[in-house]
Write a protein that holds these residues in place. Structure first.
Motif, PDB file in Angstrom:
ATOM      1  N   ASN A 204       3.481   9.844  -7.478  1.00  0.00           N
ATOM      2  CA  ASN A 204       4.695  10.237  -8.362  1.00  0.00           C
ATOM      3  C   ASN A 204       4.749   9.948  -9.781  1.00  0.00           C
ATOM      4  O   ASN A 204       5.815  10.152 -10.497  1.00  0.00           O
ATOM      5  CB  ASN A 204       5.861   9.777  -7.606  1.00  0.00           C
ATOM      6  CG  ASN A 204       6.079  10.391  -6.121  1.00  0.00           C
ATOM      7  OD1 ASN A 204       5.949  11.642  -6.044  1.00  0.00           O
ATOM      8  ND2 ASN A 204       6.171   9.433  -5.283  1.00  0.00           N
ATOM      9  N   THR A 205       3.667   8.914 -10.289  1.00  0.00           N
ATOM     10  CA  THR A 205       3.909   8.640 -11.673  1.00  0.00           C
ATOM     11  C   THR A 205       2.451   8.885 -12.192  1.00  0.00           C
ATOM     12  O   THR A 205       1.386   9.337 -11.429  1.00  0.00           O
ATOM     13  CB  THR A 205       4.060   7.300 -11.678  1.00  0.00           C
ATOM     14  OG1 THR A 205       2.639   6.397 -11.305  1.00  0.00           O
ATOM     15  CG2 THR A 205       5.114   6.788 -10.870  1.00  0.00           C
ATOM     16  N   ASN A 206       2.322   8.915 -13.765  1.00  0.00           N
ATOM     17  CA  ASN A 206       0.943   8.890 -14.374  1.00  0.00           C
ATOM     18  C   ASN A 206       0.431   7.530 -14.643  1.00  0.00           C
ATOM     19  O   ASN A 206      -0.382   7.548 -15.432  1.00  0.00           O
ATOM     20  CB  ASN A 206       1.184   9.728 -15.552  1.00  0.00           C
ATOM     21  CG  ASN A 206       1.281  11.015 -15.278  1.00  0.00           C
ATOM     22  OD1 ASN A 206       0.737  11.688 -14.519  1.00  0.00           O
ATOM     23  ND2 ASN A 206       2.233  11.725 -15.956  1.00  0.00           N
ATOM     24  N   LEU A 207       0.676   6.535 -13.844  1.00  0.00           N
ATOM     25  CA  LEU A 207       0.461   5.082 -14.099  1.00  0.00           C
ATOM     26  C   LEU A 207      -1.114   4.946 -13.716  1.00  0.00           C
ATOM     27  O   LEU A 207      -1.508   5.783 -12.872  1.00  0.00           O
ATOM     28  CB  LEU A 207       1.345   4.099 -13.328  1.00  0.00           C
ATOM     29  CG  LEU A 207       2.663   3.899 -13.817  1.00  0.00           C
ATOM     30  CD1 LEU A 207       3.402   3.162 -12.803  1.00  0.00           C
ATOM     31  CD2 LEU A 207       2.783   3.538 -15.079  1.00  0.00           C
TER      32      LEU A 207
ATOM     33  N   MET B  73       0.908  -1.231   0.121  1.00  0.00           N
ATOM     34  CA  MET B  73       0.048   0.131   0.190  1.00  0.00           C
ATOM     35  C   MET B  73       0.681   1.236  -0.072  1.00  0.00           C
ATOM     36  O   MET B  73       0.521   2.091  -0.618  1.00  0.00           O
ATOM     37  CB  MET B  73      -1.081  -0.018   1.132  1.00  0.00           C
ATOM     38  CG  MET B  73      -1.897  -1.005   1.273  1.00  0.00           C
ATOM     39  SD  MET B  73      -3.115  -1.063  -0.168  1.00  0.00           S
ATOM     40  CE  MET B  73      -2.467  -2.347  -1.128  1.00  0.00           C
ATOM     41  N   GLN B  74       1.972   1.192   0.695  1.00  0.00           N
ATOM     42  CA  GLN B  74       2.879   2.425   0.620  1.00  0.00           C
ATOM     43  C   GLN B  74       3.533   2.262  -0.591  1.00  0.00           C
ATOM     44  O   GLN B  74       3.488   3.605  -1.163  1.00  0.00           O
ATOM     45  CB  GLN B  74       4.114   2.270   1.664  1.00  0.00           C
ATOM     46  CG  GLN B  74       4.976   3.190   1.899  1.00  0.00           C
ATOM     47  CD  GLN B  74       4.331   4.343   2.398  1.00  0.00           C
ATOM     48  OE1 GLN B  74       3.438   4.536   3.530  1.00  0.00           O
ATOM     49  NE2 GLN B  74       4.842   5.704   1.870  1.00  0.00           N
ATOM     50  N   LYS B  75       3.862   1.516  -1.264  1.00  0.00           N
ATOM     51  CA  LYS B  75       4.415   1.600  -2.663  1.00  0.00           C
ATOM     52  C   LYS B  75       3.320   2.104  -3.454  1.00  0.00           C
ATOM     53  O   LYS B  75       3.753   2.910  -4.559  1.00  0.00           O
ATOM     54  CB  LYS B  75       4.844   0.055  -3.182  1.00  0.00           C
ATOM     55  CG  LYS B  75       6.383  -0.348  -2.160  1.00  0.00           C
ATOM     56  CD  LYS B  75       7.406   0.728  -2.348  1.00  0.00           C
ATOM     57  CE  LYS B  75       8.373   0.028  -1.458  1.00  0.00           C
ATOM     58  NZ  LYS B  75       9.637   0.841  -1.515  1.00  0.00           N
ATOM     59  N   ALA B  76       2.075   1.729  -3.277  1.00  0.00           N
ATOM     60  CA  ALA B  76       1.031   1.968  -4.472  1.00  0.00           C
ATOM     61  C   ALA B  76       0.763   3.468  -4.287  1.00  0.00           C
ATOM     62  O   ALA B  76       0.570   4.365  -5.059  1.00  0.00           O
ATOM     63  CB  ALA B  76      -0.290   1.237  -4.041  1.00  0.00           C
ATOM     64  N   LYS B  77       1.070   3.836  -2.974  1.00  0.00           N
ATOM     65  CA  LYS B  77       0.850   5.382  -2.655  1.00  0.00           C
ATOM     66  C   LYS B  77       1.687   6.296  -3.346  1.00  0.00           C
ATOM     67  O   LYS B  77       1.473   7.211  -3.994  1.00  0.00           O
ATOM     68  CB  LYS B  77       0.555   5.591  -1.047  1.00  0.00           C
ATOM     69  CG  LYS B  77       0.426   6.929  -0.700  1.00  0.00           C
ATOM     70  CD  LYS B  77       0.198   7.317   0.801  1.00  0.00           C
ATOM     71  CE  LYS B  77       1.657   7.134   1.416  1.00  0.00           C
ATOM     72  NZ  LYS B  77       1.402   7.331   2.876  1.00  0.00           N
TER      73      LYS B  77
END
Length: 501
Positions: free
Chosen positions: A456-459, A447-451
């Motif tokens: 920080n990206t446009n994915l 969840m932290q990585k997803a946040k």
């Protein structure tokens, strides 16, 4: 399941695709056709499970494409779209074998019902729905989501459940036992797939304490077939566990029949907390929850079984001081005037044989037992060299592995296999070190990585879900919402909006 959408209007095709992608079940949309000839070519290429086709299309209309497509791919199911003025065509389509008929404009709920109805007897589709059920059950059992996130009409509220915790006991070390555990996992998965029919669901998952569990559920509104298949599966499981391997004792701890997930979860938690009582109830068979409950009524027996189980964990950890302290405490408990029955004594001796490797005759006295356990500690534990791979900090190794592989399909059993320890022992060690269960730790990292990716990206959300280890966007969204109380897309808008102010 593969699916093709055919309609000459691009906006309608886009709308249908969007509706399907938002559904709980994951459909594999392999193509879109703008006319009947394109549709036939796609059917030849993909042999889809389902085609959604508009009756009125250029070159070949929906009925003509359906006639030709049924010759090319006889197993393909067809859902027909039409307007009110095309009722006669729709009747003809149903005569040709169309599974469902929908009026335009298509309602998302009706489309999902039609897809489920069309595919419900298809094995591939049943397995797809079963995977969704297993994902949801896993998240609920580990506290990653709450029951309120499930539909009130879902199986989790109105279905019947039976569960079992599967415990492995062996004195063997090295790669052989984890390999046997993995083989049992594969056998269980195959057995569940064979038992799967419309109206029942199965799940195979690791419980918070690291033990393997299997759950069967059935819908009471689909007749007795689902319940019978679940019951037969658990009968098969018990027979398989009873004679699986001469060096491994597999004990099946069974719940009662439960109405809804809440009852099931309570009983699974009770099985985990009382698992150590198998040392007195007998390993290598099936123990009902009621029998464990009866045994748990004696504080003496509860303490005794806990100490017996601790010997196994101290051996795996190569912790001589804790092992000897447990033996000393065990000696004190055995001096208690509350005597064990002859059957319980035999169970204890059998348990020690298959967990720590001490062989005792059936009528061995407590003195003989304690002396044998102390001798084992001196000959096995003290002789271990520092080069022993188990001497390192297991929890730190697990944390490092998670940091490097959180995006992969990882589980406590898989890592335990690599470290050559049992999943139950590794789960206990990790929980003590990290303060949370393995599953919650992995979920927190993801969840932290997803946040971070959202901010920080446009994915797209689907891409982010895959990059952090989830291949069901719906499942990822459910977990993220439970974690941050916000949908991923809303979280991005809110926080990026605040940054811009």
């Amino acid at each position: 399941m593969k699916l093709i959408v055919a309609d000459d209007e691009s906006l309608i095709r886009a709308s249908l695709v969007s509706m399907i992608q938002d559904m709980e079940s994951e459909w594999d949309i392999v193509g879109e056709a703008t006319n009947g000839e394109e549709l036939i070519e796609l059917v030849k290429q993909h042999k889809p499970g389902v085609v959604i086709v508009d009756i009125r299309m250029p070159k070949l209309n929906g009925l003509e494409a359906m006639r030709a497509g049924k010759d090319i791919s006889p197993c393909t199911k067809w859902i027909i779209l039409s307007g009110f003025s095309d009722f006669a065509y729709a009747q003809e389509a149903l005569k040709l074998g169309a599974s469902e008929y929908l009026l335009k404009p298509v309602d998302p709920v009706e489309l999902e019902k039609a897809l489920h109805q069309t595919a419900k007897y298809d094995l591939e589709f049943m397995r797809l729905l079963n995977q969704q059920f297993e994902n949801s059950l896993f998240a609920l059992c580990h506290g990653l989501t709450s029951l309120r996130s499930e539909d009130r009409n879902s199986l989790f509220y109105r279905g019947f459940f039976v569960g079992a915790s599967i415990v492995f006991d062996t004195a063997k070390q090295g790669n052989e036992i984890p390999d046997l555990t993995c083989q049992m996992y594969d056998d269980l998965r195959k057995g569940m797939n064979d038992a799967l029919i419309h109206g029942n669901q199965f799940a195979l998952l690791a419980l918070p304490n690291g033990e393997l569990a299997t759950v069967g559920a059935w819908d009471p509104n689909t007749g007795a077939g689902g319940k019978e298949r679940v019951q037969r599966f658990f009968q098969w499981l018990e027979l398989k566990a009873a004679c699986y391997h001469p060096d491994v004792q597999i004990t099946v701890l069974r719940t009662c029949e439960c109405l809804g997930f809440e009852q099931l979860n309570v009983q699974l938690q009770q099985l985990q907390s009382r698992s150590s009582l198998r040392a007195l109830c007998g390993v290598g068979g099936t123990i009902a929850r009621s029998d464990l409950e009866a045994a748990s009524g004696s504080p003496h027996k509860t303490k005794l079984s806990g100490l017996l189980n601790s010997l196994k964990h101290h051996l795996q950890a190569r912790n001589f001081l804790n092992y000897q302290a447990a033996v000393n405490e065990l000696e004190h408990v055995l001096l208690n005037k509350e005597l064990l029955s002859p059957e319980e004594k035999r169970s204890v001796n059998r348990f020690l044989s298959f967990t720590v490797g001490v062989s005792l005759v059936e009528d061995a006295s407590p003195d003989v037992m304690i002396r044998s356990l102390r001798q084992l500690g001196e000959t096995v534990l003290l002789d271990k060299k520092q080069k022993d791979p188990l001497a390192g900090d297991l929890a730190e190794q697990v944390i490092q592995y998670i940091e490097n592989h959180y995006m992969d399909d990882i589980g406590i059993g898989q890592i335990a296999h690599q470290l050559q320890v049992t999943a139950n022992h590794l789960s206990m060690v990790f929980h003590k070190k990290a303060g949370v269960t393995f599953v919650k730790y992995v979920t927190n990292i993801r969840m932290q990585k997803a946040k971070e990716l959202l901010l920080n990206t446009n994915l797209q959300v689907k891409q982010i879900a895959e990059q952090v280890g989830y291949y069901s966007t719906r499942h990822f969204t459910k977990l993220f919402t439970e974690h941050y109380d916000s949908y991923p897309s809303d979280y991005r808008k809110i926080h990026l909006g605040n940054v811009m102010k």
